[in-house]
Design a protein around this motif. Structure first.
Motif, PDB file in Angstrom:
ATOM      1  N   THR A  84      19.099  -3.145  18.093  1.00 10.38           N
ATOM      2  CA  THR A  84      20.178  -3.607  17.226  1.00 10.38           C
ATOM      3  C   THR A  84      19.677  -4.101  15.872  1.00 10.38           C
ATOM      4  O   THR A  84      20.485  -4.373  14.988  1.00 10.38           O
ATOM      5  CB  THR A  84      20.945  -4.758  17.899  1.00 10.38           C
ATOM      6  OG1 THR A  84      20.064  -5.871  18.102  1.00 10.38           O
ATOM      7  CG2 THR A  84      21.516  -4.315  19.228  1.00 10.38           C
ATOM      8  N   ASN A 129      18.573  -6.916  15.302  1.00  6.44           N
ATOM      9  CA  ASN A 129      19.222  -8.220  15.217  1.00  6.44           C
ATOM     10  C   ASN A 129      18.332  -9.249  15.902  1.00  6.44           C
ATOM     11  O   ASN A 129      18.109  -9.162  17.109  1.00  6.44           O
ATOM     12  CB  ASN A 129      20.594  -8.157  15.900  1.00  6.44           C
ATOM     13  CG  ASN A 129      21.380  -9.446  15.735  1.00  6.44           C
ATOM     14  OD1 ASN A 129      20.851 -10.475  15.323  1.00  6.44           O
ATOM     15  ND2 ASN A 129      22.653  -9.382  16.049  1.00  6.44           N
ATOM     16  N   GLY A 167      31.142  -3.041  17.910  1.00  6.27           N
ATOM     17  CA  GLY A 167      30.305  -3.301  16.751  1.00  6.27           C
ATOM     18  C   GLY A 167      30.148  -2.109  15.828  1.00  6.27           C
ATOM     19  O   GLY A 167      29.727  -2.271  14.679  1.00  6.27           O
ATOM     20  N   SER A 168      30.479  -0.918  16.301  1.00  3.12           N
ATOM     21  CA  SER A 168      30.357   0.294  15.494  1.00  3.12           C
ATOM     22  C   SER A 168      31.616   0.609  14.704  1.00  3.12           C
ATOM     23  O   SER A 168      31.609   1.530  13.879  1.00  3.12           O
ATOM     24  CB  SER A 168      30.018   1.493  16.387  1.00  3.12           C
ATOM     25  OG  SER A 168      28.810   1.282  17.081  1.00  3.12           O
ATOM     26  N   GLY A 191      34.602   0.517  11.988  1.00  5.57           N
ATOM     27  CA  GLY A 191      34.619   0.208  10.566  1.00  5.57           C
ATOM     28  C   GLY A 191      33.465   0.841   9.821  1.00  5.57           C
ATOM     29  O   GLY A 191      32.640   1.563  10.382  1.00  5.57           O
ATOM     30  N   ALA A 251      27.151   0.216  13.364  1.00  4.78           N
ATOM     31  CA  ALA A 251      26.804  -0.955  14.177  1.00  4.78           C
ATOM     32  C   ALA A 251      25.761  -1.797  13.456  1.00  4.78           C
ATOM     33  O   ALA A 251      24.563  -1.700  13.707  1.00  4.78           O
ATOM     34  CB  ALA A 251      26.293  -0.523  15.549  1.00  4.78           C
ATOM     35  N   THR A 252      26.209  -2.628  12.527  1.00  4.88           N
ATOM     36  CA  THR A 252      25.289  -3.506  11.806  1.00  4.88           C
ATOM     37  C   THR A 252      24.896  -4.689  12.690  1.00  4.88           C
ATOM     38  O   THR A 252      25.622  -5.044  13.631  1.00  4.88           O
ATOM     39  CB  THR A 252      25.943  -4.028  10.521  1.00  4.88           C
ATOM     40  OG1 THR A 252      27.071  -4.849  10.869  1.00  4.88           O
ATOM     41  CG2 THR A 252      26.407  -2.866   9.643  1.00  4.88           C
ATOM     42  N   LEU A 299      25.039  -7.894  12.149  1.00  2.50           N
ATOM     43  CA  LEU A 299      26.032  -8.963  12.138  1.00  2.50           C
ATOM     44  C   LEU A 299      27.245  -8.601  12.974  1.00  2.50           C
ATOM     45  O   LEU A 299      27.756  -9.425  13.751  1.00  2.50           O
ATOM     46  CB  LEU A 299      26.451  -9.266  10.694  1.00  2.50           C
ATOM     47  CG  LEU A 299      27.508 -10.364  10.530  1.00  2.50           C
ATOM     48  CD1 LEU A 299      27.005 -11.672  11.125  1.00  2.50           C
ATOM     49  CD2 LEU A 299      27.869 -10.551   9.054  1.00  2.50           C
ATOM     50  N   LYS A 300      27.721  -7.355  12.848  1.00  6.23           N
ATOM     51  CA  LYS A 300      28.889  -6.930  13.620  1.00  6.23           C
ATOM     52  C   LYS A 300      28.588  -6.928  15.113  1.00  6.23           C
ATOM     53  O   LYS A 300      29.433  -7.298  15.930  1.00  6.23           O
ATOM     54  CB  LYS A 300      29.342  -5.541  13.159  1.00  6.23           C
ATOM     55  CG  LYS A 300      30.018  -5.553  11.791  1.00  6.23           C
ATOM     56  CD  LYS A 300      30.099  -4.167  11.189  1.00  6.23           C
ATOM     57  CE  LYS A 300      30.964  -3.244  12.020  1.00  6.23           C
ATOM     58  NZ  LYS A 300      31.074  -1.903  11.391  1.00  6.23           N
ATOM     59  N   LEU A 356      28.639 -10.583  16.313  1.00  2.00           N
ATOM     60  CA  LEU A 356      30.004 -11.091  16.423  1.00  2.00           C
ATOM     61  C   LEU A 356      30.735 -10.466  17.605  1.00  2.00           C
ATOM     62  O   LEU A 356      31.439 -11.153  18.357  1.00  2.00           O
ATOM     63  CB  LEU A 356      30.765 -10.814  15.122  1.00  2.00           C
ATOM     64  CG  LEU A 356      30.268 -11.569  13.880  1.00  2.00           C
ATOM     65  CD1 LEU A 356      31.016 -11.114  12.643  1.00  2.00           C
ATOM     66  CD2 LEU A 356      30.435 -13.069  14.089  1.00  2.00           C
ATOM     67  N   ALA A 357      30.567  -9.141  17.778  1.00  3.63           N
ATOM     68  CA  ALA A 357      31.206  -8.471  18.913  1.00  3.63           C
ATOM     69  C   ALA A 357      30.676  -9.001  20.233  1.00  3.63           C
ATOM     70  O   ALA A 357      31.435  -9.212  21.190  1.00  3.63           O
ATOM     71  CB  ALA A 357      30.985  -6.962  18.810  1.00  3.63           C
TER      72      ALA A 357
END
Length: 361
Positions: free
Chosen positions: A103, A105, A157-158, A160, A164-165, A167-168, A171-172
């Motif tokens: 990710t 992340n 998260g993917s 938009g 899949a950033t 941050l997204k 949050l997801a």
């Protein structure tokens, strides 16, 4: 621009995560040996400390298979508990390391991304509606729940622009984890009998371990770990970004799928046998990066050793601070992990994610 050769690709993969890697081999080997030595000492402490005090002679006798005295029998019961703590700690640490790589992340963790919550919900559903309480059924439904949760979080998260950033995904995962825990509570509250059966598992611990449970979960842990180790080079490339990794000849989609599969297997199997133990997969990779850099060929085995050490140490602490009772290991790791989580956030890990060096800067 000429296509990269196989040799240049290997060099890029090896040095992209940490350009100083070439001169760090002796230091890394030293840290690995030190970690193994610490692991041996902690394992000995796990056998020695408990409700009943034992001597070194008792430990040696129990390790040789003797259970003639009460002390030897107590040590014999602690051996599978120690082995389970070693396996679960390594599994969670490897899973967390792989998730952070996939990710990009630094806050990725089986608990924070909702994967442990998915396993918990699946176990609760199996207990409440289907009466599935056998170890085999618990193992498979926990792994299935972890896989469904992982796919759901990645899909959400993917959505938009930008895909899949980091941050997204964070949050997801946080939103999904909260929703899953709410569903677990909603199912348990009107079912007192299921709640009593589930609450000990929900805390997370390695008490009551036996060789049968270890034999049941060991194949899944081994398969998951091998998958993650096999994708270590690809994880190094992911730290550079998808476009550059693809230009270096790395199959980004395959690497993500395989590493994600390995981490889900590890997390699901560990959660099934020990409950949802938090923060191991978050804390350990960050600490290991400080010592080993971000080359996953070193980071994964180092994380496995450190994760085992952390969980065994937490189990020993939990037995000592409340003698003759004990504090479950999941509570101890939460107490240790929460301050480290705050430290990671204060360093700005959320906004910057995994940089091109693979570090949380």
């Amino acid at each position: 621009m000429p296509a990269p050769t196989a040799a240049s690709t290997d060099v890029a993969r090896a040095t992209a995560a940490d350009p100083r890697a070439a001169g760090r081999l002796p230091l890394r080997l030293t840290w690995i040996l030190a970690g193994l030595a610490l692991l041996v000492l902690l394992s000995a402490a796990s056998l020695a400390f408990g409700v009943r005090g034992v001597s070194l002679d008792d430990i040696l006798a129990a390790l040789s298979g003797r259970t003639a005295t009460v002390s030897e029998a107590a040590i014999a019961a602690r051996i599978p508990r120690t082995v389970l703590a070693l396996l679960v700690g390594a599994a969670l640490a490897i899973a967390g390391t792989a998730m952070q790589a996939v990710t990009r992340n630094p806050l990725a963790d089986p608990g924070l991304l909702g994967i442990s919550g998915g396993a918990s919900l699946a176990v609760v559903i199996g207990l409440a509606f289907f009466g599935l309480s056998a170890p085999v059924s618990t193992l498979f439904i926990a792994m299935a729940g972890a896989a469904v949760a992982a796919v759901f979080v990645y899909a959400v998260g993917s959505l938009g622009g930008g895909g899949a950033t980091p941050l997204k995904l964070a949050l997801a995962g946080a939103a999904t984890s909260a929703a899953l825990l709410s569903l677990v509570s909603a199912i348990l509250l009107p079912r007192v009998d299921v709640m009593a059966q589930f609450r000990f598992w929900q805390i997370g611990g390695v008490g009551g371990a036996d060789w049968g449970r270890i034999a049941l979960v060991a194949p899944g842990l081994v398969v998951g770990a091998l998958i993650c180790f096999a994708t270590a080079r690809g994880m190094n490339g992911l730290a550079l970004g998808d476009e550059l990794a693809t230009g270096l000849g790395i199959n980004v989609l395959r690497t993500r799928l395989l590493a994600g599969l390995g981490s889900v297997i590890l997390c699901g199997a560990a959660t099934a046998v020990a409950g949802p133990i938090g923060f191991v997969g978050l804390v350990v990779p960050h600490l290991c990066r400080l010592l080993f850099g971000s080359d996953h060929r070193w980071l994964l085995p180092a994380s496995a050793i450190a994760g085992s050490a952390l969980l065994v140490a937490s189990d020993v602490v939990g037995r000592l601070i409340a003698r003759p009772a004990e504090v479950e290991v999941g509570i101890v790791t939460a107490v240790i992990g929460a301050p480290v989580f705050i430290w990671i956030v204060r360093r700005g890990a959320t906004g910057r994610g995994m940089s091109g060096s693979g570090r949380a800067r």
